[in-house]
Design a protein around this motif. Sequence first.
Motif, PDB file in Angstrom:
ATOM      1  N   ASN A   3       0.929  -1.346  -0.114  1.00  0.00           N
ATOM      2  CA  ASN A   3       0.004   0.030  -0.007  1.00  0.00           C
ATOM      3  C   ASN A   3       0.882   1.339  -0.057  1.00  0.00           C
ATOM      4  O   ASN A   3       1.709   1.306   0.757  1.00  0.00           O
ATOM      5  CB  ASN A   3      -0.915  -0.380   1.373  1.00  0.00           C
ATOM      6  CG  ASN A   3      -2.134  -0.895   1.106  1.00  0.00           C
ATOM      7  OD1 ASN A   3      -2.873  -0.700   0.136  1.00  0.00           O
ATOM      8  ND2 ASN A   3      -2.277  -1.822   2.062  1.00  0.00           N
ATOM      9  N   ARG A   4       0.473   2.478  -0.544  1.00  0.00           N
ATOM     10  CA  ARG A   4       0.989   3.779  -0.705  1.00  0.00           C
ATOM     11  C   ARG A   4       0.877   4.186   0.827  1.00  0.00           C
ATOM     12  O   ARG A   4      -0.145   3.848   1.435  1.00  0.00           O
ATOM     13  CB  ARG A   4       0.220   4.644  -1.731  1.00  0.00           C
ATOM     14  CG  ARG A   4       0.311   4.263  -3.020  1.00  0.00           C
ATOM     15  CD  ARG A   4      -0.196   5.197  -3.916  1.00  0.00           C
ATOM     16  NE  ARG A   4       0.149   4.948  -5.241  1.00  0.00           N
ATOM     17  CZ  ARG A   4       0.256   5.875  -6.413  1.00  0.00           C
ATOM     18  NH1 ARG A   4       0.395   7.338  -5.786  1.00  0.00           N
ATOM     19  NH2 ARG A   4       0.527   5.677  -7.424  1.00  0.00           N
ATOM     20  N   THR A   5       1.803   5.168   1.073  1.00  0.00           N
ATOM     21  CA  THR A   5       1.725   5.857   2.398  1.00  0.00           C
ATOM     22  C   THR A   5       0.988   7.242   2.169  1.00  0.00           C
ATOM     23  O   THR A   5       1.074   7.745   1.149  1.00  0.00           O
ATOM     24  CB  THR A   5       2.982   5.983   3.176  1.00  0.00           C
ATOM     25  OG1 THR A   5       3.762   6.653   2.293  1.00  0.00           O
ATOM     26  CG2 THR A   5       3.677   4.551   3.418  1.00  0.00           C
ATOM     27  N   VAL A   6       0.531   7.699   3.084  1.00  0.00           N
ATOM     28  CA  VAL A   6      -0.192   8.925   2.936  1.00  0.00           C
ATOM     29  C   VAL A   6       0.733  10.094   3.214  1.00  0.00           C
ATOM     30  O   VAL A   6       1.590  10.109   3.990  1.00  0.00           O
ATOM     31  CB  VAL A   6      -1.267   9.215   4.245  1.00  0.00           C
ATOM     32  CG1 VAL A   6      -1.775  10.518   4.073  1.00  0.00           C
ATOM     33  CG2 VAL A   6      -2.439   8.328   4.061  1.00  0.00           C
ATOM     34  N   VAL A 195      -7.584  -0.914  -3.797  1.00  0.00           N
ATOM     35  CA  VAL A 195      -7.399  -0.469  -5.275  1.00  0.00           C
ATOM     36  C   VAL A 195      -6.165  -0.387  -5.634  1.00  0.00           C
ATOM     37  O   VAL A 195      -5.292   0.205  -5.126  1.00  0.00           O
ATOM     38  CB  VAL A 195      -8.156   0.734  -5.372  1.00  0.00           C
ATOM     39  CG1 VAL A 195      -8.245   1.251  -6.690  1.00  0.00           C
ATOM     40  CG2 VAL A 195      -9.699   0.995  -4.816  1.00  0.00           C
ATOM     41  N   LYS A 196      -5.569  -1.269  -6.730  1.00  0.00           N
ATOM     42  CA  LYS A 196      -4.390  -1.153  -7.380  1.00  0.00           C
ATOM     43  C   LYS A 196      -4.472  -0.121  -8.285  1.00  0.00           C
ATOM     44  O   LYS A 196      -5.373   0.419  -8.742  1.00  0.00           O
ATOM     45  CB  LYS A 196      -4.441  -2.497  -8.149  1.00  0.00           C
ATOM     46  CG  LYS A 196      -2.738  -2.822  -8.476  1.00  0.00           C
ATOM     47  CD  LYS A 196      -2.794  -4.015  -8.991  1.00  0.00           C
ATOM     48  CE  LYS A 196      -1.492  -4.525  -9.819  1.00  0.00           C
ATOM     49  NZ  LYS A 196      -0.151  -3.935  -8.802  1.00  0.00           N
ATOM     50  N   LEU A 212     -13.364   6.844   7.499  1.00  0.00           N
ATOM     51  CA  LEU A 212     -12.680   5.456   7.429  1.00  0.00           C
ATOM     52  C   LEU A 212     -11.379   5.525   7.882  1.00  0.00           C
ATOM     53  O   LEU A 212     -10.762   6.477   8.262  1.00  0.00           O
ATOM     54  CB  LEU A 212     -12.813   5.160   5.765  1.00  0.00           C
ATOM     55  CG  LEU A 212     -12.161   6.246   5.007  1.00  0.00           C
ATOM     56  CD1 LEU A 212     -10.510   6.458   4.598  1.00  0.00           C
ATOM     57  CD2 LEU A 212     -12.916   6.050   3.530  1.00  0.00           C
ATOM     58  N   THR A 213     -10.750   4.327   7.643  1.00  0.00           N
ATOM     59  CA  THR A 213      -9.342   3.892   8.042  1.00  0.00           C
ATOM     60  C   THR A 213      -8.534   3.855   6.698  1.00  0.00           C
ATOM     61  O   THR A 213      -9.176   2.960   5.967  1.00  0.00           O
ATOM     62  CB  THR A 213      -9.151   2.965   9.131  1.00  0.00           C
ATOM     63  OG1 THR A 213      -9.583   1.600   8.540  1.00  0.00           O
ATOM     64  CG2 THR A 213      -9.532   3.355  10.548  1.00  0.00           C
ATOM     65  N   VAL A 214      -7.321   4.373   6.430  1.00  0.00           N
ATOM     66  CA  VAL A 214      -6.600   4.130   5.386  1.00  0.00           C
ATOM     67  C   VAL A 214      -5.493   3.421   6.126  1.00  0.00           C
ATOM     68  O   VAL A 214      -4.898   3.629   6.987  1.00  0.00           O
ATOM     69  CB  VAL A 214      -5.988   5.497   4.924  1.00  0.00           C
ATOM     70  CG1 VAL A 214      -4.856   5.021   3.889  1.00  0.00           C
ATOM     71  CG2 VAL A 214      -7.129   6.253   4.209  1.00  0.00           C
ATOM     72  N   GLU A 215      -5.443   2.082   5.392  1.00  0.00           N
ATOM     73  CA  GLU A 215      -4.335   1.046   5.827  1.00  0.00           C
ATOM     74  C   GLU A 215      -2.726   1.778   5.722  1.00  0.00           C
ATOM     75  O   GLU A 215      -2.520   2.405   4.710  1.00  0.00           O
ATOM     76  CB  GLU A 215      -4.299  -0.196   5.119  1.00  0.00           C
ATOM     77  CG  GLU A 215      -3.739  -1.450   5.824  1.00  0.00           C
ATOM     78  CD  GLU A 215      -3.950  -2.677   5.023  1.00  0.00           C
ATOM     79  OE1 GLU A 215      -3.267  -3.257   4.235  1.00  0.00           O
ATOM     80  OE2 GLU A 215      -5.301  -3.050   5.251  1.00  0.00           O
ATOM     81  N   THR A 236      -5.717   0.876   0.351  1.00  0.00           N
ATOM     82  CA  THR A 236      -6.746   0.130   0.826  1.00  0.00           C
ATOM     83  C   THR A 236      -7.442   0.776   2.126  1.00  0.00           C
ATOM     84  O   THR A 236      -6.553   1.549   2.824  1.00  0.00           O
ATOM     85  CB  THR A 236      -6.255  -1.378   1.751  1.00  0.00           C
ATOM     86  OG1 THR A 236      -5.335  -2.126   0.576  1.00  0.00           O
ATOM     87  CG2 THR A 236      -7.163  -2.105   2.210  1.00  0.00           C
ATOM     88  N   PHE A 237      -8.877   0.883   2.048  1.00  0.00           N
ATOM     89  CA  PHE A 237      -9.279   1.462   3.149  1.00  0.00           C
ATOM     90  C   PHE A 237     -10.610   1.113   3.570  1.00  0.00           C
ATOM     91  O   PHE A 237     -11.200   0.143   2.822  1.00  0.00           O
ATOM     92  CB  PHE A 237      -9.765   3.037   2.750  1.00  0.00           C
ATOM     93  CG  PHE A 237     -10.313   3.191   1.380  1.00  0.00           C
ATOM     94  CD1 PHE A 237     -11.665   3.584   1.112  1.00  0.00           C
ATOM     95  CD2 PHE A 237      -9.498   3.085   0.171  1.00  0.00           C
ATOM     96  CE1 PHE A 237     -12.433   3.538   0.035  1.00  0.00           C
ATOM     97  CE2 PHE A 237     -10.261   3.179  -1.216  1.00  0.00           C
ATOM     98  CZ  PHE A 237     -11.680   3.260  -1.071  1.00  0.00           C
ATOM     99  N   GLU A 238     -11.012   1.345   4.830  1.00  0.00           N
ATOM    100  CA  GLU A 238     -12.169   0.545   5.280  1.00  0.00           C
ATOM    101  C   GLU A 238     -13.112   1.473   6.085  1.00  0.00           C
ATOM    102  O   GLU A 238     -12.624   2.493   6.722  1.00  0.00           O
ATOM    103  CB  GLU A 238     -11.721  -0.478   6.382  1.00  0.00           C
ATOM    104  CG  GLU A 238     -12.990  -1.253   7.049  1.00  0.00           C
ATOM    105  CD  GLU A 238     -12.340  -2.523   7.977  1.00  0.00           C
ATOM    106  OE1 GLU A 238     -13.093  -2.895   8.874  1.00  0.00           O
ATOM    107  OE2 GLU A 238     -11.431  -2.915   7.691  1.00  0.00           O
TER     108      GLU A 238
END
Length: 289
Positions: A3-6, A195-196, A212-215, A236-238
């Motif tokens: 996953n990308r970082t924020v 999401v790729k 939401l939480t962003v992984e 990825t997020f939930e």
Amino acid sequence: MKNRTVSRLLYAEMIDMGGLPVRQPFPTQQVEQIDPFLLLHHAEVKVPTHLEPDHAGVGPHPHRGFSPVTFVFKGGVHHRDSRGNDSLIYAGGAQWMNAGMGVIHSERPPHDIHEIGGRQEIIQLWINTPAAHKMDQPAYFPITADEAPTYASEDGKVKGSIFSGEVVGIKGRIPSHTEVNTASFELKKGGRISVKLPESHNALLYLLDGKLTVEGFGLVESLNAVMFKKDGEGITFEALEDTRVLLLSGEPLNEKVVSHGPFVMNTQTEIMEAMRDYQKGKMGILIEE
């Protein structure tokens, strides 16, 4: 998938846009653009009942050199332009205009706005056009909610509409000079999606509401844009509660941007030419009947 970082969160402050209150997460003093995305406006307004719908909203104005794109979340938008396009797009749809060498358009509420709740919620996104195509002939692409390809998760907690590019393996129908992926998602509480994304793209998420939480990062609350670094294969997020988001990714143009009001070009001279051409009527005329 890594996953990308924020990179940062950009809160959508309320600003006055010619009398219309809109939220603007970017541009800000910190972030001028998220190349190729120039500007994002999120508006939710109650359409005044004392005005005819054809006299509300945004009247005729010009554009050159980029694509103003409108995603409709509530109500609808009546688009008319100096190229003869005239269409109504309701909630769940979008309208994508490549302004090219210049066009004049108006964006009004639809005639039946008060019958469908009287509220308009839209996001307008400005997408830069490569220098090689800024003076192309204008083009307009409306897409209704029924025409947009859709995604649904197996558990039914995530559904989405894909408008351009390719998201979660689904191709959007709208063509663009700029390589961009655009999709909206509605997540019920507990809904989760990965999401790729192309690793060369700049990417962001904008939360219209919810949480939401962003992984790899954590909590993001409504009215924030999440900017991602180019250091992973996707995101990825939930959802922690029911949440609506707009997902954007795009190949950076890495070109100089010179803008003035509704014109986005590459040099100051081109801006002066745009102003002159507009005044001379070269972008056409829009008379609203």
